[in-house]
Scaffold this active site. Structure first.
Site, mmCIF file in Angstrom:
data_model
loop_
_atom_site.group_PDB
_atom_site.id
_atom_site.type_symbol
_atom_site.label_atom_id
_atom_site.label_comp_id
_atom_site.label_asym_id
_atom_site.label_seq_id
_atom_site.Cartn_x
_atom_site.Cartn_y
_atom_site.Cartn_z
ATOM 1 N N GLY A 76 97.772 0.284 -50.670
ATOM 2 C CA GLY A 76 98.522 1.492 -50.334
ATOM 3 C C GLY A 76 98.286 2.037 -48.935
ATOM 4 O O GLY A 76 98.430 3.241 -48.712
ATOM 5 N N THR A 77 97.979 1.156 -47.966
ATOM 6 C CA THR A 77 97.815 1.689 -46.608
ATOM 7 C C THR A 77 99.154 2.166 -46.045
ATOM 8 O O THR A 77 99.185 3.120 -45.256
ATOM 9 C CB THR A 77 97.172 0.656 -45.649
ATOM 10 O OG1 THR A 77 98.036 -0.467 -45.509
ATOM 11 C CG2 THR A 77 95.816 0.210 -46.153
ATOM 12 N N ASN A 78 100.230 1.522 -46.444
ATOM 13 C CA ASN A 78 101.549 2.005 -45.989
ATOM 14 C C ASN A 78 101.888 3.345 -46.644
ATOM 15 O O ASN A 78 102.456 4.222 -45.999
ATOM 16 C CB ASN A 78 102.636 0.963 -46.284
ATOM 17 C CG ASN A 78 102.680 -0.106 -45.216
ATOM 18 O OD1 ASN A 78 103.147 0.120 -44.105
ATOM 19 N ND2 ASN A 78 102.158 -1.281 -45.547
ATOM 20 N N ILE A 116 110.162 -7.813 -58.438
ATOM 21 C CA ILE A 116 111.607 -7.869 -58.158
ATOM 22 C C ILE A 116 112.274 -6.690 -58.883
ATOM 23 O O ILE A 116 111.998 -6.440 -60.062
ATOM 24 C CB ILE A 116 112.210 -9.204 -58.683
ATOM 25 C CG1 ILE A 116 111.453 -10.395 -58.105
ATOM 26 C CG2 ILE A 116 113.706 -9.273 -58.400
ATOM 27 C CD1 ILE A 116 111.736 -10.744 -56.672
ATOM 28 N N LEU A 117 113.134 -5.994 -58.183
ATOM 29 C CA LEU A 117 113.759 -4.802 -58.779
ATOM 30 C C LEU A 117 114.783 -5.200 -59.844
ATOM 31 O O LEU A 117 115.427 -6.248 -59.729
ATOM 32 C CB LEU A 117 114.467 -3.980 -57.699
ATOM 33 C CG LEU A 117 113.576 -3.306 -56.664
ATOM 34 C CD1 LEU A 117 114.407 -2.400 -55.776
ATOM 35 C CD2 LEU A 117 112.457 -2.499 -57.325
ATOM 36 N N ASN A 124 112.458 -1.317 -47.907
ATOM 37 C CA ASN A 124 111.267 -2.136 -48.119
ATOM 38 C C ASN A 124 110.641 -2.444 -46.763
ATOM 39 O O ASN A 124 111.347 -2.586 -45.773
ATOM 40 C CB ASN A 124 111.686 -3.455 -48.794
ATOM 41 C CG ASN A 124 110.521 -4.409 -48.992
ATOM 42 O OD1 ASN A 124 109.464 -4.021 -49.483
ATOM 43 N ND2 ASN A 124 110.707 -5.671 -48.612
ATOM 44 N N HIS A 146 108.501 -5.318 -44.818
ATOM 45 C CA HIS A 146 108.106 -6.724 -44.933
ATOM 46 C C HIS A 146 107.303 -7.106 -43.690
ATOM 47 O O HIS A 146 107.708 -6.781 -42.571
ATOM 48 C CB HIS A 146 109.337 -7.619 -45.081
ATOM 49 C CG HIS A 146 108.981 -9.056 -45.281
ATOM 50 N ND1 HIS A 146 108.522 -9.532 -46.491
ATOM 51 C CD2 HIS A 146 108.949 -10.091 -44.421
ATOM 52 C CE1 HIS A 146 108.235 -10.819 -46.367
ATOM 53 N NE2 HIS A 146 108.497 -11.182 -45.125
HETATM 54 C C1 GAR Z 1 101.982 -4.868 -46.557
HETATM 55 O O1 GAR Z 1 101.568 -5.733 -45.537
HETATM 56 C C2 GAR Z 1 103.453 -5.060 -46.835
HETATM 57 O O2 GAR Z 1 104.200 -5.314 -45.685
HETATM 58 C C3 GAR Z 1 103.436 -6.240 -47.751
HETATM 59 O O3 GAR Z 1 102.343 -5.989 -48.613
HETATM 60 C C4 GAR Z 1 101.347 -5.254 -47.895
HETATM 61 C C5 GAR Z 1 100.938 -4.040 -48.710
HETATM 62 O O4 GAR Z 1 99.834 -3.387 -48.114
HETATM 63 N N1 GAR Z 1 104.681 -6.387 -48.456
HETATM 64 C C6 GAR Z 1 105.236 -7.577 -48.718
HETATM 65 O O5 GAR Z 1 104.725 -8.635 -48.428
HETATM 66 C C7 GAR Z 1 106.578 -7.501 -49.419
HETATM 67 N N2 GAR Z 1 107.248 -8.761 -49.385
HETATM 68 P P1 GAR Z 1 99.456 -1.893 -48.504
HETATM 69 O O6 GAR Z 1 99.362 -1.828 -50.028
HETATM 70 O O7 GAR Z 1 98.126 -1.667 -47.853
HETATM 71 O O8 GAR Z 1 100.525 -0.975 -47.960
#
Ligand code: GAR
Length: 211
Positions: free
Chosen positions: A12-14, A93-94, A108, A110
Site C-alpha cells: 500500500g505505498t501507493n 481481475i475486475l 490503475n 502499472h
Molecule cells: C506497485 O508497483 C504497482 O504499480 C503494482 O503493484 C505495486 C503495489 O505496491 N501494480 C501492478 O503491477 C498492477 N499490474 P504498493 O502496494 O506498495 O502500492
C-alpha cells in the site's frame, strides 16, 4: 467532493501516497471512502485503519464461487457510491459486469511504460524482472483507465525512469515507485477531481488549467 475507493493487495505505498496528498491539501476535493483488499493480511488495510478510512477485506476464497465473490465485491463498491475507483496494486481481475457501469471511473497504476511489459502475468516485481531481462534503458509507470482488458484502457499519465546498469528488480521497483508511481497516481486523481480529464475514442485528454 470526489468520492474515491481504493483497491489494494499488498503493502500500500501507493495508497499512502494518496493519503499523504489528501492530508497535505493537494487533493482538497477528494474523500477516501473505503479501502478494499482481496488479501486480509495486506499492510495497506492497516494504513487505511491508521488514517480513519474504512478498511474491508474481501478474500475470494471466502466465497463458494468466483461469481459470488464478484457480486459481493460489486455490492460493496456500489454501497459507497463512489465517483472513482483507484486500483493501487490490486492484483485481482475486475468483474466484467463492472463495465459499462464504471466505464472511465476506474484507474490503475502499472509499473512500466505501457504497452511495454504489461498484460496478463505482468505485475509487481515480474514487470521489473522482464524490463531488466530485455535490457531496456528506460522504464517508468503508467496510470490508465481500466476497461474489460488487462492494462488496455486509455492512458492518462506516464513518467519515464532511467534503468541503471547495476539495477536489480528490487532497486528498479523502488526507483520506479519513488520517481514515478507515488507522483503520478495522486496527480491523476487530482486531475480527475478538477474535472480536467476527458476520454474520447479510446484516448484520455487533459484540459489546460483554467487561468
Ligand atoms: C506497485 O508497483 C504497482 O504499480 C503494482 O503493484 C505495486 C503495489 O505496491 N501494480 C501492478 O503491477 C498492477 N499490474 P504498493 O502496494 O506498495 O502500492
Amino acid at each position: 467532493m470526489l468520492r474515491v475507493g481504493v483497491c489494494v493487495s499488498g503493502g500500500g505505498t501507493n495508497l499512502q501516497a494518496i493519503i499523504d496528498r489528501v492530508q497535505d491539501g493537494t487533493l482538497a476535493n477528494v474523500s477516501l471512502e473505503v479501502v478494499v483488499s482481496n488479501n486480509r493480511k495486506a499492510y495497506a488495510l492497516e494504513r487505511a485503519r491508521q488514517n480513519g478510512i474504512p478498511a474491508v477485506a474481501l478474500p475470494p476464497k471466502d466465497f463458494e464461487s468466483r461469481e459470488e465473490f464478484h457480486q459481493a465485491f460489486l455490492e460493496l463498491l456500489d454501497s459507497y457510491k463512489l465517483d472513482l475507483i483507484v486500483l493501487a496494486g490490486f492484483l485481482v481481475i475486475l468483474p466484467p459486469q463492472m463495465f459499462p457501469k464504471y466505464k472511465n471511473r476506474v484507474i490503475n497504476i502499472h509499473p512500466s511504460l505501457i504497452p511495454s511489459f504489461c498484460g496478463t502475468g505482468y505485475y509487481g516485481l515480474k514487470v521489473h524482472e522482464a524490463a531488466l531481462a530485455r535490457g531496456v534503458k528506460v522504464t517508468g509507470a503508467t496510470v490508465h483507465f481500466v476497461d474489460e482488458g488487462t492494462d488496455s484502457g486509455p492512458i492518462l499519465l506516464q513518467k519515464a525512469v532511467e534503468v541503471r546498469p547495476d539495477d536489480t528488480p528490487e532497486s528498479l521497483q523502488r526507483r520506479v515507485m519513488e520517481e514515478a508511481e507515488w507522483i503520478l497516481l495522486p496527480r491523476a486523481i487530482e486531475l480527475i477531481a478538477a474535472g480536467r480529464v476527458q476520454v474520447k475514442d479510446g484516448k484520455a485528454y487533459i484540459r489546460e488549467e483554467d487561468k
